[in-house]
Design an enzyme around this catalytic site. Structure first.
Site, PDB file in Angstrom:
ATOM      1  N   LYS A 153       0.723  -1.277   0.041  1.00 37.54           N
ATOM      2  CA  LYS A 153      -0.019   0.096   0.043  1.00 37.54           C
ATOM      3  C   LYS A 153       0.887   1.319  -0.007  1.00 37.54           C
ATOM      4  O   LYS A 153       1.674   1.416   0.884  1.00 37.54           O
ATOM      5  CB  LYS A 153      -0.770   0.075   1.027  1.00 37.54           C
ATOM      6  CG  LYS A 153      -2.007   1.296   0.858  1.00 37.54           C
ATOM      7  CD  LYS A 153      -2.596   1.674   2.533  1.00 37.54           C
ATOM      8  CE  LYS A 153      -2.028   2.655   2.965  1.00 37.54           C
ATOM      9  NZ  LYS A 153      -1.984   4.039   1.863  1.00 37.54           N
ATOM     10  N   GLU A 209      10.443   1.526  10.253  1.00 38.64           N
ATOM     11  CA  GLU A 209      11.361   2.801   9.825  1.00 38.64           C
ATOM     12  C   GLU A 209      10.584   4.170  10.034  1.00 38.64           C
ATOM     13  O   GLU A 209       9.424   4.509   9.472  1.00 38.64           O
ATOM     14  CB  GLU A 209      11.751   3.061   8.330  1.00 38.64           C
ATOM     15  CG  GLU A 209      12.610   1.754   8.065  1.00 38.64           C
ATOM     16  CD  GLU A 209      13.969   1.921   8.655  1.00 38.64           C
ATOM     17  OE1 GLU A 209      14.523   0.921   9.190  1.00 38.64           O
ATOM     18  OE2 GLU A 209      14.305   2.930   8.998  1.00 38.64           O
ATOM     19  N   GLU A 220       9.431  16.318  15.443  1.00 33.55           N
ATOM     20  CA  GLU A 220       9.487  16.039  14.061  1.00 33.55           C
ATOM     21  C   GLU A 220       8.605  16.893  13.345  1.00 33.55           C
ATOM     22  O   GLU A 220       7.416  17.043  13.611  1.00 33.55           O
ATOM     23  CB  GLU A 220       9.650  14.688  13.477  1.00 33.55           C
ATOM     24  CG  GLU A 220       9.768  14.415  11.851  1.00 33.55           C
ATOM     25  CD  GLU A 220       9.689  13.409  11.382  1.00 33.55           C
ATOM     26  OE1 GLU A 220       8.572  12.670  11.643  1.00 33.55           O
ATOM     27  OE2 GLU A 220      10.519  12.569  10.897  1.00 33.55           O
ATOM     28  N   CYS A 226      13.337  11.852   6.134  1.00 30.32           N
ATOM     29  CA  CYS A 226      13.390  11.413   7.726  1.00 30.32           C
ATOM     30  C   CYS A 226      14.824  11.592   7.940  1.00 30.32           C
ATOM     31  O   CYS A 226      15.196  11.570   9.142  1.00 30.32           O
ATOM     32  CB  CYS A 226      12.959  10.094   7.734  1.00 30.32           C
ATOM     33  SG  CYS A 226      13.703   8.958   6.717  1.00 30.32           S
TER      34      CYS A 226
HETATM   35  O1  TXE Z   1       2.731   9.146   7.488  1.00 34.40           O
HETATM   36  P1  TXE Z   1       1.851   7.977   7.952  1.00 34.40           P
HETATM   37  P2  TXE Z   1       2.371  10.432   6.913  1.00 34.40           P
HETATM   38  C1  TXE Z   1       6.563  11.357   9.275  1.00 34.40           C
HETATM   39  C2  TXE Z   1       6.511  12.891   9.378  1.00 34.40           C
HETATM   40  C3  TXE Z   1       5.087  13.157   8.826  1.00 34.40           C
HETATM   41  C4  TXE Z   1       4.503  11.991   9.623  1.00 34.40           C
HETATM   42  C5  TXE Z   1       3.082  11.522   8.892  1.00 34.40           C
HETATM   43  O2  TXE Z   1       6.562  13.675  10.593  1.00 34.40           O
HETATM   44  O3  TXE Z   1       4.436  14.316   8.948  1.00 34.40           O
HETATM   45  O4  TXE Z   1       5.121  10.858   9.586  1.00 34.40           O
HETATM   46  O5  TXE Z   1       3.248  11.586   7.464  1.00 34.40           O
HETATM   47  C6  TXE Z   1      -0.184   4.463   6.078  1.00 34.40           C
HETATM   48  N1  TXE Z   1      -2.309   1.523   9.732  1.00 34.40           N
HETATM   49  N2  TXE Z   1       7.241  10.855   8.193  1.00 34.40           N
HETATM   50  O6  TXE Z   1       1.042  11.061   6.789  1.00 34.40           O
HETATM   51  O7  TXE Z   1       0.714   8.553   8.416  1.00 34.40           O
HETATM   52  C7  TXE Z   1      -0.386   5.594   5.316  1.00 34.40           C
HETATM   53  O8  TXE Z   1      -1.558   5.605   4.457  1.00 34.40           O
HETATM   54  C8  TXE Z   1      -1.589   1.140   8.595  1.00 34.40           C
HETATM   55  C9  TXE Z   1       8.468  10.118   8.343  1.00 34.40           C
HETATM   56  O9  TXE Z   1       3.122   9.922   5.350  1.00 34.40           O
HETATM   57  O10 TXE Z   1       2.765   7.393   9.070  1.00 34.40           O
HETATM   58  C10 TXE Z   1       0.832   5.628   4.348  1.00 34.40           C
HETATM   59  O11 TXE Z   1       0.594   4.539   3.447  1.00 34.40           O
HETATM   60  N3  TXE Z   1      -1.338   2.084   7.647  1.00 34.40           N
HETATM   61  C11 TXE Z   1       8.431   9.220   7.270  1.00 34.40           C
HETATM   62  C12 TXE Z   1       1.848   5.185   5.520  1.00 34.40           C
HETATM   63  O12 TXE Z   1       1.251   4.594   6.512  1.00 34.40           O
HETATM   64  C13 TXE Z   1      -1.302   3.263   7.826  1.00 34.40           C
HETATM   65  C14 TXE Z   1       7.976   9.722   6.023  1.00 34.40           C
HETATM   66  C15 TXE Z   1       2.542   6.517   6.194  1.00 34.40           C
HETATM   67  O13 TXE Z   1       1.669   7.219   6.832  1.00 34.40           O
HETATM   68  C16 TXE Z   1      -2.109   3.658   9.310  1.00 34.40           C
HETATM   69  C17 TXE Z   1       6.832  10.259   6.060  1.00 34.40           C
HETATM   70  C18 TXE Z   1      -2.599   2.831  10.018  1.00 34.40           C
HETATM   71  N4  TXE Z   1      -3.222   3.182  11.171  1.00 34.40           N
HETATM   72  C19 TXE Z   1       6.373  10.643   7.212  1.00 34.40           C
HETATM   73  N5  TXE Z   1      -2.315   5.104   9.197  1.00 34.40           N
HETATM   74  C20 TXE Z   1       9.853   8.372   7.055  1.00 34.40           C
HETATM   75  N6  TXE Z   1      10.285   7.946   8.358  1.00 34.40           N
HETATM   76  O14 TXE Z   1      10.597   8.607   6.349  1.00 34.40           O
HETATM   77  C21 TXE Z   1      -1.479   5.384   7.962  1.00 34.40           C
HETATM   78  N7  TXE Z   1      -1.229   4.468   7.242  1.00 34.40           N
END
Ligand code: TXE
Length: 479
Positions: free
Chosen positions: A172, A247, A383, A281
C-alpha cells in the site's frame, strides 16, 4: 487521471466503488482519483498473493533475479515518465525526481535482484557428533506500507527484497502519492512477473493499511512513516507475533565543529536541511555549531538559504518545490508559529510563497532558519518534516552530545570535523542508527539502514533486508 488497484496482474476498481481525490500540490488542485479501498480489496489481494506464492517461492534465485532485473530495466526505460508523475504527485522538483527518486527505485530492484545471487547461510560443524546448517526460506505474503515523501523510492525499497527473497507482496503506497506505485504494476507485468506476485492496493491508512496490518495471513510487515502510525501498527501486530520492520520519524542533529572544511560543510548543509522541501526522515533539522564559528556560519548559511529558489517543480531553477499537501503545509506553519512563541528568532523564511499563473494555488513555503531556542523546547524535540531548521551554538563535545541525544528519536546524524579521532568518538556516542561524517545521504545499499529509540525497529538494506523477509531454521544432523 484515475488509477486503480493492481490485483492478480489486473487493474481493477475498488470493491466498494468509492474513490478519493488525488491532489497536485504544485497547483493546489485535484487532478485525479484513487480507489477508496477496504478490507474486501485487501482480501482479494491476499488471495492472489497466496495463490502465486508456490510458483514464485519455488523459482530459483536466478529465475527470480532475471525477472527483477527486467523490472529494474523497465523503470529505467520509463524514467522520464515516472519522474514527471512523481514530481506532479509529490510537489518535488522534477530535477530531484529525475536524479534521485526514480534512479534509486531502479537501483533498489537491481540491488536485491543480484543480492540473492550472492547471499549464503551458515553451517556450524560439530565434528564427530554432526553438523548444523541454517536454512532461510521465504515466509509467504509480505505487507509493505510506505509514505509520501519518497514515494517510489521507499515503495520499492521494501518490495524488492520481499520479492527477491521469494515472498509475494500486498503493498500500500501513501494515498497522498499513489501514481508511480500504480505504474509499477504495468512494469512488473511487462517484466514477466507472474500474476499475483505483487499486488498494489490504494486507499486510506486507517482503512487499507489497518486491514493489511490486521490480516492473519500476512505474517510480516515492513512500514515506513510516522512514529505515531508505527505505534498503532505495532499495537496490532505484536500480539499476532508478526515480523515487523518499522522505519519511523527523526529529529536529526547536524553537528558542526570549528575544525571542519567550512565550504564543503556549508554546501552540504543547505542540502541536508532543505532537500525535498525538508521532507526526508534523514534531513538534519537541528544544526549545532561550535561557538567560534557560529556567527560566521549563521551569516553564510542564511545568505545561501535566502537565495534558494522556491518555484514550480517543472522549472529547472527550482530548488524548493511545493510541500506535499495543504494539511502538511499547515502543520509545518504551526511549528514556525510555535517556534516564535518559544522565543525563537526567524532569521530567514517563515512565510508562504505565491507563484504566478497555474501554480498560484500551490503549497509553497520559504525555507526557514530559526535561532535562539532552548534545545529542550518542542520545536527542537518534535519532528516537523518541512523546510525548517534551528541553529544552536555549543562549546564542548559533551554538551553537544547531550543536546543531540536529548530527543526521543535516533535515526540519523551528521558530523563535520577534520579530526579523525573526534569523528570516531562522537560517531560512536551519538544515538543514531545512521551517522554521516563530512557528508550526507551518501548511500551504499549493502549497509544496515534504520534508527533506534522512536525512529524504529529493525534494519533495512543489504542482507539484513533479505533475512527480515525469510524464516530461519537451524537443522542439526547427527553423522
Ligand atoms: O505518515 P503516515 P505520513 C513522518 C512525518 C510526517 C508524519 C506523517 O513527521 O508528518 O510521519 O506522515 C499508512 N495502519 N514521516 O502521513 O501517516 C499511510 O496510508 C496502517 C516520516 O506520510 O505514517 C501511508 O501509506 N497504515 C517518514 C503510510 O502509512 C497506516 C516519511 C505512512 O503514513 C495507518 C513520511 C494505520 N493506522 C512521514 N495510518 C519517514 N520515516 O521517512 C496511516 N497508514
Amino acid at each position: 487521471m484515475d488509477i486503480q488497484n493492481f490485483i492478480n496482474g489486473q487493474y481493477v476498481d475498488p470493491a466498494g466503488g468509492t474513490w478519493l481525490d488525488n491532489y497536485d500540490p504544485s497547483r493546489g488542485k485535484v487532478y485525479g482519483r484513487i480507489p477508496d479501498s477496504d478490507e474486501r480489496d485487501v482480501q482479494k489481494a491476499v488471495d492472489a498473493a497466496k495463490a502465486a506464492f508456490p510458483i514464485w517461492s519455488s523459482m530459483s534465485a536466478q529465475q527470480r533475479s532475471e525477472i527483477l532485473i527486467k523490472v529494474s530495466k523497465g523503470i529505467e526505460a520509463r524514467l522520464p515518465e515516472l519522474a514527471a508523475a512523481e514530481s506532479r504527485d509529490n510537489g518535488k522538483p522534477l530535477k530531484l525526481a529525475t536524479r534521485v527518486d526514480i534512479p534509486r527505485a531502479r537501483d533498489n530492484f537491481a540491488f536485491f535482484a543480484t543480492a540473492i545471487l550472492h547471499d549464503s547461510s551458515d553451517t556450524h560443524d560439530m565434528g564427530e557428533s554432526g553438523f548444523n546448517y541454517t536454512l532461510r526460506r521465504p515466509i509467504g505474503v509480505a505487507g509493505c506500507i510506505s509514505p509520501w515523501n519518497l514515494p517510489l523510492y521507499l515503495f520499492t525499497w521494501k518490495i524488492a527484497p520481499a520479492l527477491a527473497s521469494g515472498n509475494t507482496v500486498v503493498a500500500k503506497p501513501s494515498e497522498v502519492t499513489p501514481v508511480t506505485a500504480a505504474l509499477l504494476g504495468e512494469i512488473c507485468n511487462e517484466a514477466g512477473m507472474p500474476a499475483g506476485v505483487l499486488n498494489i492496493i490504494h486507499g486510506l491508512g486507517g482503512k487499507v493499511g489497518a486491514a493489511i496490518t490486521e490480516h492473519p495471513e500476512i505474517p510480516m510487515l515492513s512500514f515506513t512513516g510516522g512514529t505515531v502510525t508505527g505505534q498503532t501498527i505495532a499495537r496490532t501486530a505484536a500480539p499476532m507475533f508478526k515480523k515487523l520492520s518499522l522505519e519511523l520519524g527523526g529529529k536529526n542533529p547536524n553537528i558542526i565543529f570549528a575544525d571542519c572544511d567550512f565550504d564543503e560543510m556549508l554546501k552540504t548543509t543547505v542540502q541536508s536541511s532543505f532537500a525535498n522541501q525538508g521532507q526526508i526522515c534523514l534531513c538534519g533539522s537541528r544544526i549545532f555549531i561550535e561557538r567560534p564559528i557560529y556567527e560566521k556560519f549563521k551569516e553564510a548559511f542564511v545568505e545561501r538559504v535566502s537565495q534558494l529558489t522556491v518555484g514550480a517543480p517543472t522549472d529547472d531553477n527550482t530548488k524548493i518545490g511545493a510541500l506535499v499537501s495543504m494539511p502538511h503545509l499547515e502543520k509545518v506553519e504551526s511549528y514556525i508559529k510555535l517556534a516564535e512563541e518559544e522565543g525563537g528568532t526567524i532569521l530567514t523564511g517563515g512565510e508562504r510563497v505565491q507563484l504566478e499563473g497555474e501554480f498560484s494555488e500551490g503549497y509553497y513555503l520559504r525555507p526557514t532558519v530559526i535561532e535562539g531556542l532552548e534545545y529542550t523546547c518542542r520545536t527542537n524535540q518534535e519532528e516537523i518534516f518541512g523546510p525548517v531548521v534551528t541553529l544552536t551554538p555549543f562549546d564542548t563535545e559533551e554538551e553537544v552530545l547531550n543536546m543531540a541525544n536529548s530527543t526521543s528519536y535516533g535515526l540519523a546524524a551528521t558530523i563535520w570535523t577534520s579530526d579523525l579521532k573526534k569523528a570516531h568518538r562522537v560517531g560512536s556516542k551519538v544515538e543514531s542508527g545512521i551517522v554521516w561524517v563530512n557528508c550526507w545521504l551518501v548511500r551504499d545499499l549493502r549497509t544496515p539502514f534504520g534508527g533506534m529509540k522512536n525512529s524504529g525497529v529493525g534494519r533495512e538494506g543489504g542482507f539484513e533486508a533479505l533475512h527480515f523477509f525469510t524464516e530461519t531454521r537451524n537443522i542439526c544432523i547427527k553423522l
